[in-house]
Design a protein around this motif. Structure first.
Motif, PDB file in Angstrom:
ATOM      1  N   GLY A   1       1.084   0.845 -39.870  1.00 19.83           N
ATOM      2  CA  GLY A   1      -0.154   0.115 -40.068  1.00 19.83           C
ATOM      3  C   GLY A   1      -0.371  -0.901 -38.965  1.00 19.83           C
ATOM      4  N   ASN A   2      -1.614  -1.362 -38.829  1.00 18.05           N
ATOM      5  CA  ASN A   2      -1.984  -2.336 -37.794  1.00 18.05           C
ATOM      6  C   ASN A   2      -1.652  -1.828 -36.390  1.00 18.05           C
ATOM      7  OD1 ASN A   2      -2.895  -4.311 -39.688  1.00 18.05           O
ATOM      8  ND2 ASN A   2      -0.764  -4.906 -40.055  1.00 18.05           N
ATOM      9  N   GLY A   3      -1.720  -0.511 -36.207  1.00 19.90           N
ATOM     10  CA  GLY A   3      -1.501   0.097 -34.900  1.00 19.90           C
ATOM     11  C   GLY A   3      -0.065   0.434 -34.584  1.00 19.90           C
ATOM     12  N   PHE A   4       0.884   0.036 -35.433  1.00 19.59           N
ATOM     13  CA  PHE A   4       2.291   0.287 -35.167  1.00 19.59           C
ATOM     14  C   PHE A   4       2.762   1.576 -35.835  1.00 19.59           C
ATOM     15  CE2 PHE A   4       1.998  -4.281 -34.433  1.00 19.59           C
ATOM     16  CZ  PHE A   4       2.770  -4.427 -33.284  1.00 19.59           C
ATOM     17  N   SER A   5       3.705   2.247 -35.174  1.00 25.73           N
ATOM     18  CA  SER A   5       4.340   3.437 -35.733  1.00 25.73           C
ATOM     19  C   SER A   5       5.786   3.487 -35.262  1.00 25.73           C
ATOM     20  CB  SER A   5       3.607   4.716 -35.321  1.00 25.73           C
ATOM     21  OG  SER A   5       3.668   4.908 -33.918  1.00 25.73           O
ATOM     22  N   ILE A   6       6.598   4.190 -36.032  1.00 22.18           N
ATOM     23  CA  ILE A   6       7.982   4.442 -35.633  1.00 22.18           C
ATOM     24  C   ILE A   6       8.202   5.945 -35.631  1.00 22.18           C
ATOM     25  CG2 ILE A   6       8.901   2.226 -36.413  1.00 22.18           C
ATOM     26  CD1 ILE A   6       9.790   3.584 -38.986  1.00 22.18           C
ATOM     27  N   HIS A   7       9.089   6.408 -34.762  1.00 23.30           N
ATOM     28  CA  HIS A   7       9.392   7.835 -34.697  1.00 23.30           C
ATOM     29  C   HIS A   7      10.874   8.035 -34.442  1.00 23.30           C
ATOM     30  CE1 HIS A   7       8.179   6.646 -30.543  1.00 23.30           C
ATOM     31  NE2 HIS A   7       9.172   7.441 -30.161  1.00 23.30           N
ATOM     32  N   GLY A   8      11.369   9.173 -34.861  1.00 24.17           N
ATOM     33  CA  GLY A   8      12.781   9.465 -34.667  1.00 24.17           C
ATOM     34  C   GLY A   8      13.114  10.869 -35.120  1.00 24.17           C
ATOM     35  N   GLY A   9      14.340  11.288 -34.818  1.00 25.17           N
ATOM     36  CA  GLY A   9      14.765  12.623 -35.214  1.00 25.17           C
ATOM     37  C   GLY A   9      16.031  13.038 -34.507  1.00 25.17           C
ATOM     38  N   LEU A  10      16.203  14.341 -34.387  1.00 22.42           N
ATOM     39  CA  LEU A  10      17.405  14.924 -33.795  1.00 22.42           C
ATOM     40  C   LEU A  10      17.047  15.770 -32.585  1.00 22.42           C
ATOM     41  CD1 LEU A  10      19.240  16.138 -37.032  1.00 22.42           C
ATOM     42  CD2 LEU A  10      19.784  14.106 -35.662  1.00 22.42           C
ATOM     43  N   ARG A  11      17.975  15.809 -31.623  1.00 22.35           N
ATOM     44  CA  ARG A  11      17.808  16.674 -30.449  1.00 22.35           C
ATOM     45  C   ARG A  11      19.076  17.497 -30.263  1.00 22.35           C
ATOM     46  NH1 ARG A  11      15.799  13.417 -25.962  1.00 22.35           N
ATOM     47  NH2 ARG A  11      13.739  14.140 -26.635  1.00 22.35           N
ATOM     48  N   GLY A  12      18.929  18.825 -30.285  1.00 21.95           N
ATOM     49  CA  GLY A  12      20.040  19.731 -30.033  1.00 21.95           C
ATOM     50  C   GLY A  12      20.019  20.201 -28.597  1.00 21.95           C
ATOM     51  N   LEU A  13      21.179  20.214 -27.947  1.00 25.30           N
ATOM     52  CA  LEU A  13      21.275  20.558 -26.530  1.00 25.30           C
ATOM     53  C   LEU A  13      22.317  21.644 -26.329  1.00 25.30           C
ATOM     54  CD1 LEU A  13      20.637  19.983 -23.511  1.00 25.30           C
ATOM     55  CD2 LEU A  13      22.434  18.227 -23.589  1.00 25.30           C
ATOM     56  N   SER A  14      21.933  22.709 -25.595  1.00 19.21           N
ATOM     57  CA  SER A  14      22.839  23.786 -25.217  1.00 19.21           C
ATOM     58  C   SER A  14      22.745  23.990 -23.715  1.00 19.21           C
ATOM     59  CB  SER A  14      22.468  25.077 -25.952  1.00 19.21           C
ATOM     60  OG  SER A  14      23.241  26.172 -25.501  1.00 19.21           O
ATOM     61  N   VAL A  15      23.901  24.148 -23.051  1.00 25.62           N
ATOM     62  CA  VAL A  15      23.946  24.233 -21.592  1.00 25.62           C
ATOM     63  C   VAL A  15      24.819  25.408 -21.184  1.00 25.62           C
ATOM     64  CG1 VAL A  15      24.462  22.998 -19.445  1.00 25.62           C
ATOM     65  CG2 VAL A  15      23.729  21.718 -21.470  1.00 25.62           C
ATOM     66  N   ASN A  16      24.420  26.115 -20.145  1.00 29.38           N
ATOM     67  CA  ASN A  16      25.253  27.175 -19.579  1.00 29.38           C
ATOM     68  C   ASN A  16      25.098  27.191 -18.069  1.00 29.38           C
ATOM     69  OD1 ASN A  16      22.483  28.581 -20.210  1.00 29.38           O
ATOM     70  ND2 ASN A  16      23.463  29.858 -18.654  1.00 29.38           N
ATOM     71  N   GLY A  17      26.124  27.716 -17.379  1.00 24.03           N
ATOM     72  CA  GLY A  17      25.986  27.800 -15.936  1.00 24.03           C
ATOM     73  C   GLY A  17      27.274  28.146 -15.232  1.00 24.03           C
ATOM     74  N   ILE A  18      27.166  28.215 -13.922  1.00 26.13           N
ATOM     75  CA  ILE A  18      28.302  28.532 -13.053  1.00 26.13           C
ATOM     76  C   ILE A  18      28.304  27.568 -11.876  1.00 26.13           C
ATOM     77  CG2 ILE A  18      26.953  30.280 -11.811  1.00 26.13           C
ATOM     78  CD1 ILE A  18      29.589  31.822 -11.414  1.00 26.13           C
ATOM     79  N   ILE A  19      29.482  27.089 -11.518  1.00 22.50           N
ATOM     80  CA  ILE A  19      29.671  26.250 -10.337  1.00 22.50           C
ATOM     81  C   ILE A  19      30.704  26.925  -9.442  1.00 22.50           C
ATOM     82  CG2 ILE A  19      30.483  24.033  -9.455  1.00 22.50           C
ATOM     83  CD1 ILE A  19      29.541  22.748 -12.036  1.00 22.50           C
ATOM     84  N   GLN A  20      30.370  27.082  -8.161  1.00 17.70           N
ATOM     85  CA  GLN A  20      31.303  27.581  -7.154  1.00 17.70           C
ATOM     86  C   GLN A  20      31.429  26.519  -6.074  1.00 17.70           C
ATOM     87  OE1 GLN A  20      30.366  32.379  -7.661  1.00 17.70           O
ATOM     88  NE2 GLN A  20      29.878  31.361  -5.742  1.00 17.70           N
ATOM     89  N   SER A  21      32.614  25.950  -5.946  1.00 19.53           N
ATOM     90  CA  SER A  21      32.813  24.849  -5.006  1.00 19.53           C
ATOM     91  C   SER A  21      34.150  25.013  -4.302  1.00 19.53           C
ATOM     92  CB  SER A  21      32.772  23.513  -5.751  1.00 19.53           C
ATOM     93  OG  SER A  21      33.943  23.336  -6.526  1.00 19.53           O
ATOM     94  N   GLY A  22      34.564  23.968  -3.574  1.00 18.89           N
ATOM     95  CA  GLY A  22      35.851  23.997  -2.899  1.00 18.89           C
ATOM     96  C   GLY A  22      37.023  23.993  -3.845  1.00 18.89           C
ATOM     97  N   ASP A  23      36.759  23.809  -5.157  1.00 18.45           N
ATOM     98  CA  ASP A  23      37.827  23.850  -6.154  1.00 18.45           C
ATOM     99  C   ASP A  23      37.982  25.227  -6.792  1.00 18.45           C
ATOM    100  OD1 ASP A  23      38.638  21.058  -6.127  1.00 18.45           O
ATOM    101  OD2 ASP A  23      36.640  20.652  -6.929  1.00 18.45           O
ATOM    102  N   GLY A  24      36.980  26.089  -6.678  1.00 18.36           N
ATOM    103  CA  GLY A  24      37.044  27.400  -7.289  1.00 18.36           C
ATOM    104  C   GLY A  24      35.746  27.745  -7.990  1.00 18.36           C
ATOM    105  N   ILE A  25      35.860  28.565  -9.041  1.00 16.59           N
ATOM    106  CA  ILE A  25      34.693  29.033  -9.787  1.00 16.59           C
ATOM    107  C   ILE A  25      34.850  28.625 -11.247  1.00 16.59           C
ATOM    108  CG2 ILE A  25      33.348  31.033 -10.508  1.00 16.59           C
ATOM    109  CD1 ILE A  25      34.382  32.515  -8.064  1.00 16.59           C
ATOM    110  N   LEU A  26      33.820  27.972 -11.782  1.00 18.31           N
ATOM    111  CA  LEU A  26      33.774  27.589 -13.191  1.00 18.31           C
ATOM    112  C   LEU A  26      32.542  28.219 -13.818  1.00 18.31           C
ATOM    113  CD1 LEU A  26      34.884  25.836 -15.554  1.00 18.31           C
ATOM    114  CD2 LEU A  26      33.358  24.020 -14.740  1.00 18.31           C
ATOM    115  N   ASP A  27      32.741  28.998 -14.888  1.00 23.43           N
ATOM    116  CA  ASP A  27      31.648  29.685 -15.579  1.00 23.43           C
ATOM    117  C   ASP A  27      31.780  29.371 -17.064  1.00 23.43           C
ATOM    118  OD1 ASP A  27      29.716  31.354 -16.568  1.00 23.43           O
ATOM    119  OD2 ASP A  27      30.410  33.147 -15.540  1.00 23.43           O
ATOM    120  N   ALA A  28      30.793  28.671 -17.639  1.00 17.55           N
ATOM    121  CA  ALA A  28      30.942  28.210 -19.022  1.00 17.55           C
ATOM    122  C   ALA A  28      29.588  28.060 -19.687  1.00 17.55           C
ATOM    123  CB  ALA A  28      31.686  26.874 -19.066  1.00 17.55           C
TER     124      ALA A  28
END
Length: 386
Positions: free
Chosen positions: A145-172
């Motif tokens: 009310g009076n112009g104010f509001s609140i918001h909130g919730g949940l955020r799910g995060l999923s990540v995948n990828g490959i890194i090839q560097s001077g240390d080797g190869i990481l795939d996860a």
């Protein structure tokens, strides 16, 4: 004034963070909560960077140039997709679901010192990072009310990828791991004023994958399973807008992300391997002005800035730091409640350099410098109000 407000919110997201710090991609905005009524939208963006590096190979403590090497088109072109749905339950409650790709990295050294050929076979592959993510954000908003509001919730995060560097190869990859989102907003519709502050918690993402460690020049150890946890950083978004003249809106945002201390480390054969480490938090600023031309068309101009971080880079997978940008966008609102927005943004990534060991007979440390680079981002958003 309300229609200009809706238009600019769409334009801001369409010309989104094309080249932000860390591996930030979408900006994780929640502006869909402030759309009128029930609303659904789809967004597609294409980001085409041009990032090239060059190094002079020196001897005698840098006094003699004995050769040079270069790395071309290091940052790869990529696409961004997102979906959002907002439902108005009643005068006080709104719900929203956002699906986007908040983080990512697409870097490839096809030539230069971090490539197979440029390293003289010391790397049995070209160094690269190919990282993608998916996020599902579920939000509720309560109008106090009076112009104010609140918001909130949940955020799910999923990540995948490959890194090839001077240390080797990481795939996860990972399943979805969850964090929280909370915020507050104030609105005055008569002058199109809105200020929204949103905080997102850090998210611990649990990975499973395989690792092949580089144990000698040109030699990889057999692949072995690995699991590890990476904390993706907390963030704060401040979004604002206000009418400054009839049918004219000033708008902008400030986004802080705690990338400093972001670290990806796995157990190795003779100790831990640090694949990625970022030193600096990032703050990204955007400021724009929008103008409604008539009942159907609106246009906007947006400028962006992000300050540069530590030089040299802590990893060859981050060949730029900071950025400046300028973008234009337009929105068409049909009489049948369709809203179509398109935007084009030109980005100048900040200069950066990485170090590498010089060839035999040269100085032990060389600098691969990335200067005068650019990126072009183009996007389209289709929305429908019902």
């Amino acid at each position: 004034m309300r229609r200009v407000s809706i238009t600019v919110a769409a334009l801001l997201a369409t010309t989104s963070l094309a080249h932000a710090g860390g591996i930030d991609r979408s900006g994780q905005g929640v502006n869909i909560l402030f759309e009128e009524g029930n609303y659904v939208q789809f967004t597609f963006a294409n980001i085409n960077p041009s990032v090239d590096g060059k190094a002079d190979i020196t001897a005698g403590g840098g006094s003699v140039i004995v050769g040079s090497t270069s790395a071309s088109d290091v940052a790869q072109t990529y696409n961004q997709l997102s979906f959002g749905y907002k439902h108005e339950l009643n005068e006080n409650w709104d719900l929203a679901v956002i699906v986007d790709q908040p983080f990512g990295a697409h870097v490839l050294y096809a030539d230069g010192p971090f490539s197979n050929i440029g390293s003289g076979g010391a790397l049995p592959y070209d160094a690269e990072a190919d990282i993608d993510s998916r996020a599902i954000t579920m939000l509720a908003q309560y109008n106090v009310g009076n112009g104010f509001s609140i918001h909130g919730g949940l955020r799910g995060l999923s990540v995948n990828g490959i890194i090839q560097s001077g240390d080797g190869i990481l795939d996860a990859d990972s399943d979805y791991n969850w964090g929280g989102v909370v915020g507050v907003a104030y609105e005055r519709p008569d002058i199109a004023l809105r200020v929204a502050l949103t905080y997102a918690t850090a998210t611990n993402v649990d990975f499973d994958g395989t690792m092949s460690q580089l144990v000698a020049p040109g030699t990889l150890a057999p692949s072995m399973p690995t699991d590890f946890t990476v904390e993706f950083p907390e963030s704060v978004n401040l979004d604002f807008q206000t009418g400054v003249a009839p049918d004219t809106l000033l708008f902008g945002s400030v986004r802080w992300v705690g990338w400093g201390g972001f670290n990806l480390t796995t157990p190795g054969l003779a100790g831990d391997i640090e694949w990625v480490n970022f030193d600096d938090d990032t703050i990204t600023y955007r400021l724009g002005i929008g103008r409604r031309l008539n009942e159907e068309w609106s246009v906007a101009l947006v400028a962006g800035y992000e300050s540069a971080g530590t030089r040299p880079s802590t990893t060859a997978l981050a060949p730029t730091t900071g950025s400046k940008s300028i973008g234009i966008a337009a929105t068409y609102t049909s009489p049948k409640n369709w809203v179509v927005s398109g935007g084009l943004e030109y980005v100048v990534p900040g200069d950066q350099y990485v170090t590498f060991a010089g060839p035999a007979g040269t100085d032990p440390v060389q600098k691969l410098e990335f200067n005068d680079n650019s990126a072009i981002a183009a996007g389209i958003r289709i929305g429908y109000r019902f």
